[in-house]
Design an enzyme around this catalytic site. Structure first.
Site, PDB file in Angstrom:
ATOM      1  N   SER A  61       0.893  -1.380  -0.190  1.00 37.80           N
ATOM      2  CA  SER A  61      -0.026  -0.229   0.108  1.00 37.80           C
ATOM      3  C   SER A  61       0.962   1.354   0.046  1.00 37.80           C
ATOM      4  CB  SER A  61      -0.867   0.044   1.263  1.00 37.80           C
ATOM      5  OG  SER A  61      -2.303  -0.874   0.695  1.00 37.80           O
ATOM      6  N   LYS A  64       0.406   3.384  -2.989  1.00 38.97           N
ATOM      7  CA  LYS A  64      -0.885   4.169  -3.197  1.00 38.97           C
ATOM      8  C   LYS A  64      -0.247   5.654  -3.113  1.00 38.97           C
ATOM      9  CE  LYS A  64      -3.549   0.774  -1.190  1.00 38.97           C
ATOM     10  NZ  LYS A  64      -4.446   0.221   0.050  1.00 38.97           N
ATOM     11  N   TYR A 188      -3.984  -2.930 -10.193  1.00 37.29           N
ATOM     12  CA  TYR A 188      -3.923  -2.717  -8.783  1.00 37.29           C
ATOM     13  C   TYR A 188      -3.058  -3.616  -8.171  1.00 37.29           C
ATOM     14  CZ  TYR A 188      -5.268  -2.282  -3.808  1.00 37.29           C
ATOM     15  OH  TYR A 188      -5.277  -2.047  -2.589  1.00 37.29           O
ATOM     16  N   TYR A 240      -4.604   3.595   7.878  1.00 36.34           N
ATOM     17  CA  TYR A 240      -5.746   3.071   8.071  1.00 36.34           C
ATOM     18  C   TYR A 240      -6.283   3.655   9.385  1.00 36.34           C
ATOM     19  CZ  TYR A 240      -3.498   0.201   4.710  1.00 36.34           C
ATOM     20  OH  TYR A 240      -2.795  -0.033   3.709  1.00 36.34           O
ATOM     21  N   VAL A 258       1.359  -3.808   3.994  1.00 31.73           N
ATOM     22  CA  VAL A 258       1.334  -5.175   4.637  1.00 31.73           C
ATOM     23  C   VAL A 258       2.619  -5.962   4.128  1.00 31.73           C
ATOM     24  CG1 VAL A 258      -1.240  -5.039   5.011  1.00 31.73           C
ATOM     25  CG2 VAL A 258      -0.117  -6.189   2.847  1.00 31.73           C
TER      26      VAL A 258
END
Length: 306
Positions: A61, A64, A188, A240, A258
């Protein structure tokens, strides 16, 4: 600085509680949880590292941040009609909020938001073309053409795609995605499977510490205002539903993945990358967050002052 990083690495090497690797992506379940790395790239051009800082890992992530930067370059503020800018308060793969908010993801860093960002970047192009653009951008900001995708990790994610496919189909049902769901998801998963070392990742984040300027080329990547906005989203949403805790403990904009990595930005000072594969219950690197907290305590680099 080197002494500080060496001290942190030595201290954390003694830790017995190291978190749990992300076993729901089988390829990540095999990663040795004893590994640790920390790298710092300063705006003056200095480089410091400790641990296995040249070992590539799946950035997941953290990617991103880079796709958000690309999407803002293409869409400007029009991107915010597709994805919000608020913390989610829910797990990164939650579908609950999407239902309440008509399929519009809360922010670009939860999975649904990142899928919407990929859809925005594609602009009618095939996944291969979009991925070439993403990889080219990451290589440029990291100043390293050896960076590539880990296709085994991407395949592993594709085999266990049900939750992310549910998010994407749900958004598609609300008219939020313009491209074919499988093509968006394939893009993705490969984006998340970019493999980088801490040294490479710290360098890649440097433009966000330098008012949008790429180092060492001194070419502008984004405007100073956009760099600040990306940093603010990292501060609010980068971890998050534990983003508030990270801001409280570390006080730097950060984005976790992760794979066990965290990219943290100290505006005007430098870019930090840490990696320890074991995760806490929120999906963030347990020792990575602790390492950044220790670094800020020793340097006073928190954006909130000493």
């Amino acid at each position: 600085m080197q002494e500080i990083l060496d001290e942190i690495a030595a201290e954390l090497a003694l830790e017995t509680e190291r978190g749990t690797v992300a076993d729901y992506i089988p390829q990540l379940a095999h990663v040795d949880p004893s590994q640790f790395a920390i790298s710092l790239a300063t705006v003056e051009g200095q480089r410091f590292s400790a641990g296995c800082a040249t070992t590539p890992f799946s950035i997941q992530s953290i990617s991103k941040v880079f796709t958000l930067t690309i999407a803002l370059g293409k869409w400007g503020d029009g991107l915010w009609s597709k994805v919000g800018r608020e913390p989610s308060g829910d797990p990164f793969n939650s579908i609950v909020q999407l239902e309440h908010e008509s399929g519009k993801p809360r922010n670009p860093f939860i999975n649904a938001g990142a899928i919407a960002v990929v859809d925005a970047i594609m602009m009618g192009h095939a996944p291969k073309e979009t991925l070439a653009e993403i990889l080219s951008f990451v290589r440029y900001i990291a100043d390293d053409n050896s960076i590539c995708f880990d296709h085994q990790v991407a395949a592993s994610e594709m085999e266990h795609k049900d939750r992310n496919a549910s998010l994407a189909h749900f958004m598609k049902a609300f008219g939020r995605l313009r491209h074919d769901v499988d093509k968006v998801l394939g893009t993705y998963f490969h984006q998340c499977a970019i493999a980088m070392s801490c040294d490479q990742l710290a360098h890649a984040g440097l433009f966000l510490a330098s008012d949008g300027i790429n180092r060492p080329s001194n070419l502008r990547v984004v405007s100073p205002q956009r760099a600040r906005r990306i940093n603010s989203l990292m501060m609010m949403c980068g971890h998050y539903d534990a983003s508030g805790e990270f801001a409280f403990r570390v006080g730097l904009p950060g984005k976790s993945g992760v794979g066990g990595g965290i990219l943290a930005i100290a505006p005007g000072r430098g870019s930090l990358a840490v990696w320890s594969p074991g995760l806490d219950r929120f999906g963030n690197s347990l020792l990575g967050a602790r390492a950044l907290e220790m670094f800020v305590q020793r340097t006073g680099w928190s954006v909130f002052g000493h």
